[in-house]
Scaffold this motif. Structure first.
Motif, short mmCIF file in Angstrom:
data_model
loop_
_atom_site.label_atom_id
_atom_site.label_comp_id
_atom_site.label_asym_id
_atom_site.label_seq_id
_atom_site.Cartn_x
_atom_site.Cartn_y
_atom_site.Cartn_z
N ILE A 415 1.09 4.60 -6.41
CA ILE A 415 -0.12 4.19 -7.12
C ILE A 415 0.23 3.53 -8.45
O ILE A 415 -0.33 2.50 -8.83
CB ILE A 415 -1.04 5.41 -7.36
N LYS A 416 1.21 4.10 -9.15
CA LYS A 416 1.58 3.59 -10.46
C LYS A 416 2.32 2.26 -10.38
O LYS A 416 2.35 1.49 -11.35
CB LYS A 416 2.45 4.62 -11.19
N ALA A 417 2.90 1.97 -9.23
CA ALA A 417 3.64 0.72 -9.07
C ALA A 417 2.72 -0.50 -9.10
O ALA A 417 3.14 -1.61 -9.40
CB ALA A 417 4.44 0.74 -7.76
N VAL A 418 1.42 -0.30 -8.79
CA VAL A 418 0.45 -1.39 -8.84
C VAL A 418 -0.11 -1.47 -10.26
O VAL A 418 -0.63 -0.46 -10.77
CB VAL A 418 -0.70 -1.16 -7.84
N PRO A 419 -0.01 -2.58 -10.95
CA PRO A 419 -0.51 -2.69 -12.33
C PRO A 419 -2.01 -2.37 -12.40
O PRO A 419 -2.74 -2.49 -11.40
CB PRO A 419 -0.24 -4.15 -12.70
N THR A 420 -2.47 -1.99 -13.59
CA THR A 420 -3.88 -1.66 -13.76
C THR A 420 -4.78 -2.83 -13.36
O THR A 420 -5.83 -2.65 -12.76
CB THR A 420 -4.18 -1.26 -15.22
N GLY A 421 -4.33 -4.06 -13.69
CA GLY A 421 -5.12 -5.24 -13.32
C GLY A 421 -5.26 -5.39 -11.82
O GLY A 421 -6.29 -5.86 -11.32
N GLY A 422 -4.22 -4.97 -11.09
CA GLY A 422 -4.29 -5.04 -9.63
C GLY A 422 -5.34 -4.11 -9.07
O GLY A 422 -6.09 -4.47 -8.15
N TRP A 423 -5.40 -2.89 -9.59
CA TRP A 423 -6.43 -1.95 -9.13
C TRP A 423 -7.82 -2.44 -9.51
O TRP A 423 -8.77 -2.28 -8.74
CB TRP A 423 -6.18 -0.56 -9.73
N ASP A 424 -7.95 -3.04 -10.68
CA ASP A 424 -9.26 -3.59 -11.08
C ASP A 424 -9.70 -4.68 -10.11
O ASP A 424 -10.87 -4.74 -9.71
CB ASP A 424 -9.18 -4.17 -12.50
N ALA A 425 -8.75 -5.53 -9.72
CA ALA A 425 -9.07 -6.61 -8.78
C ALA A 425 -9.47 -6.05 -7.42
O ALA A 425 -10.41 -6.54 -6.78
CB ALA A 425 -7.88 -7.55 -8.65
N LEU A 426 -8.74 -5.02 -6.97
CA LEU A 426 -9.07 -4.41 -5.68
C LEU A 426 -10.44 -3.75 -5.68
O LEU A 426 -11.12 -3.69 -4.64
CB LEU A 426 -8.00 -3.36 -5.32
#
Length: 664
Positions: A415-426
């Protein structure tokens, strides 16, 4: 010492001393009730036995006067000098004694009472800790014994001649975990916060006794000092569990009546009064009940920000328009908000790292231009189940508990390997398919927060402890100066004076609410608002913390608080009678500002100077490496370490501003 807290009381000042007994009281007054000199403090009781300084409000003081009159029928009544609640409180103390009087009060207070007969000082604090009260033993270079000192803020104690108490490493470690210094600690050795609902008595004969080796927790005896709890939340919780309200109709009707009464008594003042309004459930509920009982439009206040995604003024404006309040919006630029940062060390007097302190101060400053008293919606989350962790925590754990511990650790790493911006986009396409009230706000921040917690969690209590902790292992960042930083730092509930109430081991949400009310509420939320408001000489009041409302809240079954994945069900039903549902229902966002973005931009140089590796090494409080690692990761934009870094920055800023007064 009193002059150091002039901002808390700009309208009047007083001092009294008995040099033969070695006692002195000082006071600064913010006039709210009875603006005449009849409310001057320190105040003497009619017999002359007691001398008192009292900060706060006794909302039912006229009822207490009636009780006194009824009890004194047939005996000559002492004429009242004025109509201040201070005079009422002293008369009650003389008639009934301190503890019996406190039990009868509805209010918020910090009290210092000197008994001239027994030569005993009594300190008492309100049930939930709305008003601050510090005490302890001030070490002064060149003196034989420390002096027992007390006051509303640390700056009053630090004004004591020669104050030279050291920074407490244990308190610093606790601060790094929670981002605030939890009671009974303060940032200084031998200086403590009196816990909510507690009273302390100390004889003048023993006031110079050696300070205790560890913080005192009630019940406690130390030399001539005695401390005990005059009101217990644990007892309230246990009693509520034994006397649950099963009827929804009865629960909602009683809740509305209790809240109306709390708002009514807290709306009494001899000065202009208003309320904060964010457009959320809690503040909207308070304002709606204020307006329903007011004869003219209630003054409401909201602060807005330039950055998109951090501005709640449209929501507040819609609620205000519907209720017909006299609504005031104040917009501030990023520059104005950033200018507050330099004032925070003096404002909070010890490290404090809830970044919503900035907008809180700004809205208080704006409100003070028109009113002297403001009602707030604080404590609704703790009493009625509003925080996301109450319903997301158990839900997440129920889906992860089956996984072996190493697998949970691995999942956290993914989970942490994905940047915060990536989770926001998802999250954006998912949010587009959901109603606004079910949207995932700040998905990236929350995903990374969850990932950080999965690595050290073995059960749901561990998950809660992890969720309320920022630096998960303070011993890895705070230098212990040759001793092991305590094991007790691992569990917030170890800080509590009361045991966990018997509310049922399966009802983890209730355990979370209890713990938050005992720790996070007084030491973060109420502290934040008190200092932010009092810095502008504004008094804030919290109707949800009328103890009669709190006692009722603990009689409500859990399904009247959390229902359908949403918190504050009962409170919402009361609010929906006054405000349409569509104006209220949206994801809980908090009072946020873009500090993380500022640290990568306009605040970068300021932060870099405070986080300089050589500086950290020389000062000797922190191990530089973990801090520098987080700082560089944050600057990369792939990670958001704002809360962790803000904790370090607020300590460093406090240390820098206190450099002439803090002994290293």
């Amino acid at each position: 010492m009193a002059l150091a807290i002039k901002h808390r009381g700009p309208d009047d000042a007083g001092a009294w001393a008995d040099t033969s007994a070695g006692i002195a009281l000082g006071f600064r007054r913010l006039s709210i009730l009875d603006l005449s000199s009849a409310g001057h403090q320190p105040m003497h009781s009619s017999s002359g036995r007691f001398v008192m300084t009292f900060n706060g409000e006794i909302y039912n003081h006229t009822d207490l006067r009636d009780l006194l009159s009824a009890a004194q029928r047939g005996t000559p009544a002492q004429p009242w000098r004025g109509h201040s609640d201070s005079e009422t409180l002293l008369a009650c103390l003389e008639a009934w004694g301190l503890e019996d009087t406190l039990q009868k009060t509805v209010g918020m207070f910090a009290i210092a009472l000197w008994d001239t007969q027994t030569r005993t000082l009594h300190l008492a604090r309100d049930r939930f800790g709305e008003k601050p009260l510090y005490y302890g033993w001030a070490t002064s270079a060149g003196t034989a014994a420390p002096a027992f000192v007390f006051g509303s803020e640390l700056k009053a104690l630090r004004a004591y001649k020669g104050f030279s108490n050291l920074v407490s490493r244990e308190a610093l470690a606790l601060y790094m975990r929670f981002t605030y210094v939890p009671a009974p600690y303060s940032i200084f050795q031998n200086i403590y916060k009196l816990e909510p609902g507690c009273m302390l008595s100390i004889s003048s004969k023993n006031s110079e006794a050696v300070p205790p080796s560890a913080p005192l927790r009630p019940p406690a005896v130390h030399g001539g000092l005695r401390m005990h709890r005059w009101w217990s939340l644990a007892s309230v919780v246990e009693a509520g569990a034994q006397n649950q309200i099963s009827s929804e109709e009865e629960a909602l009707e009683t809740l509305e009546q209790r809240l109306k009464e709390a708002v009514r008594v807290q709306s009494l003042a001899d000065v202009p009064l208003g309320a904060f309004l964010s457009g959320g459930v809690d503040s909207s509920c308070i304002v709606a009940l204020m307006q329903a009982q007011a004869s003219s439009p209630v003054k409401t206040f909201t602060v807005g920000f330039e950055e998109t995604g951090f501005d709640e003024t449209p929501h507040a404006r819609a609620v205000a328009r519907h209720l017909g309040t006299d609504h005031n919006e104040f917009f501030v630029s990023a520059k104005q908000a950033q200018e507050v940062i330099a004032k925070l060390p003096a404002m909070y007097d010890e490290p404090f790292a809830d970044s919503s302190q900035i907008p809180t101060h700004l809205v208080c400053k704006a409100a003070r231009q028109q009113v002297t008293v403001a009602l707030s919606g604080d404590a609704g989350d703790e009493l009625f189940g509003g925080y996301n962790r109450y319903f997301w925590g158990p839900r997440i754990w129920s889906r992860l508990a089956w996984m072996p511990y190493p697998a949970r650790q691995a999942l956290g790493a993914v989970i942490k390997a994905v940047p915060t911006g990536g989770w926001d986009a998802l999250s954006r396409p998912v949010n587009a398919l959901l109603p606004a009230s079910k949207n995932f706000a700040r998905a990236g921040d929350r995903a990374h927060k969850l990932a950080a917690r999965l690595g050290g969690v073995h059960n749901l209590d561990d998950l809660y402890n992890s969720l309320v902790s920022e630096w998960q292992d303070p011993a890895q960042v705070v230098k212990g100066n040759g001793w092991e930083i305590g094991v007790n730092l691992q569990v917030p509930v170890s800080m509590l004076s009361d045991p966990l109430p018997a509310v049922g081991a399966e009802q983890h949400q209730l355990r979370m609410m209890y713990r938050d009310t005992m720790t996070y509420l007084p030491d973060d939320i109420l502290c934040k608002v008190d200092r932010a408001a009092m810095a502008t000489s504004l008094e804030t009041r919290v109707p949800f913390l009328d103890h009669r409302v709190a006692e009722l809240a603990w009689r409500l079954p859990l399904n009247m608080k959390i229902r359908g994945g949403q918190g504050k069900w009962a409170l919402r039903q009361v609010l929906y009678k006054h405000v349409p549902k569509e104006l209220i229902d949206r994801p809980k966002a908090g009072f946020a500002i873009p500090v993380g973005q500022w640290l990568r931009g306009p605040l970068r140089d300021w932060a870099e100077a405070l986080l300089d590796e050589k500086r950290l090494e020389v000062e000797g409080y922190f191990y530089p490496k973990p801090i520098r690692d987080k700082w560089l990761q944050h600057l990369s934009g792939r990670y958001d370490h704002t809360p962790s870094l803000w904790a370090v920055l607020m300590f460093q800023s406090w240390l820098e501003s206190s450099s002439q007064k803090v002994v290293h």
